[in-house]
Design a protein around this motif. Structure first.
Motif, short mmCIF file in Angstrom:
data_model
loop_
_atom_site.label_atom_id
_atom_site.label_comp_id
_atom_site.label_asym_id
_atom_site.label_seq_id
_atom_site.Cartn_x
_atom_site.Cartn_y
_atom_site.Cartn_z
N GLU A 1 13.59 -0.38 11.25
CA GLU A 1 12.70 -1.42 12.19
C GLU A 1 13.38 -2.96 12.16
OE1 GLU A 1 8.38 -1.02 11.41
OE2 GLU A 1 8.51 0.84 12.23
N GLY A 2 14.28 -2.94 11.24
CA GLY A 2 15.09 -4.22 11.24
C GLY A 2 14.36 -5.22 10.08
N HIS A 3 13.43 -4.68 9.45
CA HIS A 3 12.55 -5.61 8.45
C HIS A 3 13.95 -6.31 7.15
CE1 HIS A 3 8.76 -4.93 10.25
NE2 HIS A 3 9.03 -3.38 9.96
N VAL A 4 14.73 -5.15 7.18
CA VAL A 4 15.94 -5.65 6.28
C VAL A 4 17.13 -5.35 7.15
CG1 VAL A 4 14.69 -5.20 4.06
CG2 VAL A 4 15.91 -3.38 5.10
N SER A 5 18.37 -5.80 6.37
CA SER A 5 19.61 -5.57 7.33
C SER A 5 20.27 -4.42 7.03
CB SER A 5 20.59 -6.71 6.51
OG SER A 5 20.91 -6.55 5.35
N GLY A 6 19.71 -3.43 6.15
CA GLY A 6 20.59 -2.16 5.97
C GLY A 6 19.95 -1.56 4.50
N TRP A 7 20.38 -0.47 4.28
CA TRP A 7 19.92 0.32 2.94
C TRP A 7 20.63 -0.76 1.87
CZ3 TRP A 7 16.79 4.16 2.42
CH2 TRP A 7 16.77 4.88 3.82
N ASP A 8 21.67 -1.43 2.16
CA ASP A 8 22.03 -2.40 0.80
C ASP A 8 21.78 -3.79 1.04
OD1 ASP A 8 23.54 -3.11 3.24
OD2 ASP A 8 25.48 -2.99 2.20
#
Ligand code: ATP
Ligand code: MG
Length: 601
Positions: free
Chosen positions: A315-322
């Protein structure tokens, strides 16, 4: 491997160390043989005396990225093997045909290595896949049927659920429970040969439908599932259940101590039942592995559910798993966490048998300790405002710059010194000037003297404002003969010392001020949706000025910006011409953590 953890001898004892020490003393596992690879009873028996005193394993399902909880499990399993002359196996628990990805497999292997552990020992790579044991698992299932210990149940899922009973009510035997061995064998082969539809039947262990432990009420051990498996392809349309597969994986690999989290405690009786039956049948050797449960890591301000972490990414709350705010190990790494800090953390929180919450500041504390010793220092101005030394030209000459220097590390003189300039125009923090100083404020305000760290003492004379009233520039006069490190420089006493960089040689940098991802200590435990508990201020990006020594910093290197905290040059974007840093190839630093815990009450 040496790490700060190793220096802290003796290690705190825990119940697992006590179990292992007792087993070593009593030589519980001393007579075992090892075929050189996972194997059944006969093959192991023909092998050499097992060179590993104990065997543990780390068995992730390759269905996502590892998180800080897994780091605890990795440090525990690999650490115990290392400390007691054993071997820890890296095992992919891939008995589920559902989407398991090579991307995850690679990321997991990389992460375990990065944390400082390996699976090579005695010339063997102990890297295994549970799906390689499907043939044995099938053979063992036929053995159970032949021994009258398993049956094919064709009740509907609904009937099975009702007949299982519950805590207060014993279960009811299935009408299929009394089938003959021959019929069971035939039906199980039909299951294997694709003659039954998905879900039409399961193979169940025949134990006790009245057991007070619901896990012992004839648990399902095989199900029909037409799905392509990433390792075995379409060879199988039946797959073993986790509770059946896991003890067998451990036994084939000669595992001695099978360490798992507390929720598996109720499954231990079945673990032992199964391995006892299989050793009676001569399929595996005795003594068989034993399961031990410990409390999983619950860390405040963090969620570790893979499904929810995936939601944050999708959902794009963060930029990715990293994303540096993620509790994934790739995220922690990008945030600036070191393997040593995570090892010390795992050691310090210990191993217990009851669930508890570990405060996030404990994790940050481990990192601060590690970085304090290692990180070079630098000055950085994160919210710059210009400071003009109005008497500079008459004292030093127009356009002249003065050479200043500071130790790279205050306690490690061997690391040398860093050089930078001082001149008429400098950058300082906006918050280091107040026109009307609050009580106890010792920094710049008209008439006050402060030291510019590693530079000179100045007297503030005032500031200029724009039409909107915002301060655009601060002015001060240099006090002669006060340069740091020169004789008599401390004759002028000041209460405040501030950091700065010279406009002439400062390097522009993007600084990403990360903070905790969640605003509440136990997200996802109350009424609110966990997304509503996200910290709205978990990332602020600023354009900063940093000391010229920072132009040489490479991606992943950590540094302490004096007064501000620890920072790391971003693994991906530092000096890279990527769209995420404006395509400019400029320095990009992530805030790792502040110098002190700013969340403490
Ligand atoms: P999650 O529930 O977060 O998805 P999982 O248990 O399904 O994790 P696995 O890949 O099965 O993930 O876990 C591999 C190993 O890591 C297991 O032995 C498991 O017990 C351990 N582990 C997982 N989460 C934690 C945790 N929070 N604390 C300690 N150990 C953990
Ligand atoms: Mg799991």
């Amino acid at each position: 491997m040496t790490s700060p953890a190793d220096k802290e001898l003796p290690k705190p004892s825990n119940f697992l160390r006590q179990v292992i020490e007792r087993d070593l003393e009593q030589q519980t596992y001393a007579g075992r043989h090892w075929a050189g690879h996972p194997a059944d009873a006969v093959e192991h028996q023909q092998g050499v005396p097992d060179p590993a005193k104990i065997r543990t394993r780390f068995p992730p399902e390759p269905n996502g990225y590892l998180h800080v909880g897994h780091a605890k499990s990795i440090c525990l399993n690999f650490g115990l093997a290392r400390d007691y002359g054993g071997v820890c196996h890296m095992r992919f628990d891939d008995t589920n045909p559902e989407k398991e990805d090579q991307e995850y497999v690679n990321a997991i292997l990389d992460t375990v290595h990065w944390l400082g552990f390996g699976w090579e020992a005695n010339g063997t790579q102990h890297l295994y896949h549970a799906s390689d044991y499907f043939d044995f698992m099938y053979r063992a299932a036929e053995y159970l049927i032949e021994a009258g210990l398993a049956y094919v149940d064709e009740q509907s899922a609904e009937e099975m659920r009702i007949n299982r009973g519950d805590f207060g009510r014993p279960g009811t035997d299935s009408t299929f429970r009394s089938r003959s061995i021959d019929e069971n064998l035939q039906r199980f082969r039909d299951m294997r040969d694709g003659k039954l539809a998905d879900g039409a039947a399961v193979l169940r262990a025949k134990i006790d439908m009245a057991s007070p432990n619901i896990n012992m009420r004839d648990p399902a051990i095989y199900r029909i599932r037409r799905a392509t498996h990433h390792n075995t392809g379409d060879k199988w349309c039946i797959y073993p259940m986790y509770t059946y597969a896991h003890p067998i994986e451990d036994a084939l690999e000669n595992i001695t101590h099978s360490i798992c989290t507390l929720e598996f405690e109720d499954q231990r009786p079945f673990y032992d039942w199964l391995l006892d039956r299989l050793s009676e049948g001569g399929l595996i050797n005795k003594p068989h592995p034993r399961q031990y449960e410990f409390a999983r890591l619950n860390l405040t301000y963090v969620i570790t559910s893979k499904r929810k972490l995936k939601q944050l990414v999708d959902e794009g709350h963060v930029s990715g798993w990293d994303d540096p705010r993620m509790p994934t190990i790739v995220g922690l790494r990008r945030r600036g966490y070191t393997p040593e800090s995570l090892q010390v953390f795992a050691e310090r929180i210990g191993v217990t048998k009851s669930d508890s919450w570990i405060d996030y500041s404990t994790l940050e504390g481990c990192l601060r300790e590690d970085l304090d010793a290692k990180a070079p220092r630098a000055m950085a101005v994160l919210d710059p405002i210009k400071l003009v030394i109005t008497n500079w030209n008459e004292l030093h000459g127009e356009g002249k710059l003065d050479d200043c220097s500071a130790p790279v590390h205050p306690h490690q003189p061997e690391l040398g010194r860093r050089e930078f300039k001082f001149g008429r125009e400098l950058w300082i923090e906006r918050t280091d000037y107040e026109e009307v100083p609050p009580k106890g404020y010792n920094r710049l305000y008209p008439g006050n003297k402060v030291r510019l760290k590693y530079g000179h003492v100045i007297t503030c004379t005032g500031a200029t404002r724009d039409a909107a009233g915002h301060i655009t520039e601060v002015q001060a006069e240099l006090v002669p003969d006060t340069k740091s490190g020169t004789p008599g420089s401390d004759a002028v006493k000041v209460k405040g010392v501030i950091t700065w960089v010279a406009a002439a040689d400062a390097v522009q940098a993007e600084v990403r001020l990360y903070d905790r991802l969640f605003a509440v200590p136990q997200p996802d435990t109350g009424e609110k949706d966990f997304l509503e508990e996200l910290n709205p201020d978990s990332l602020k990006v600023v354009q900063a000025f940093v000391e010229p020594s920072m132009a040489k910093v490479k991606a992943d290197e950590k540094v302490q910006f004096e007064r501000h905290g620890y920072f790391v040059a971003d693994r991906k974007d530092h000096l890279a011409s990527s769209p995420s840093n404006g395509g400019e190839g400029k320095p990009v630093f992530n805030r790792v953590t502040g110098l002190k815990d700013s969340w403490a009450k």
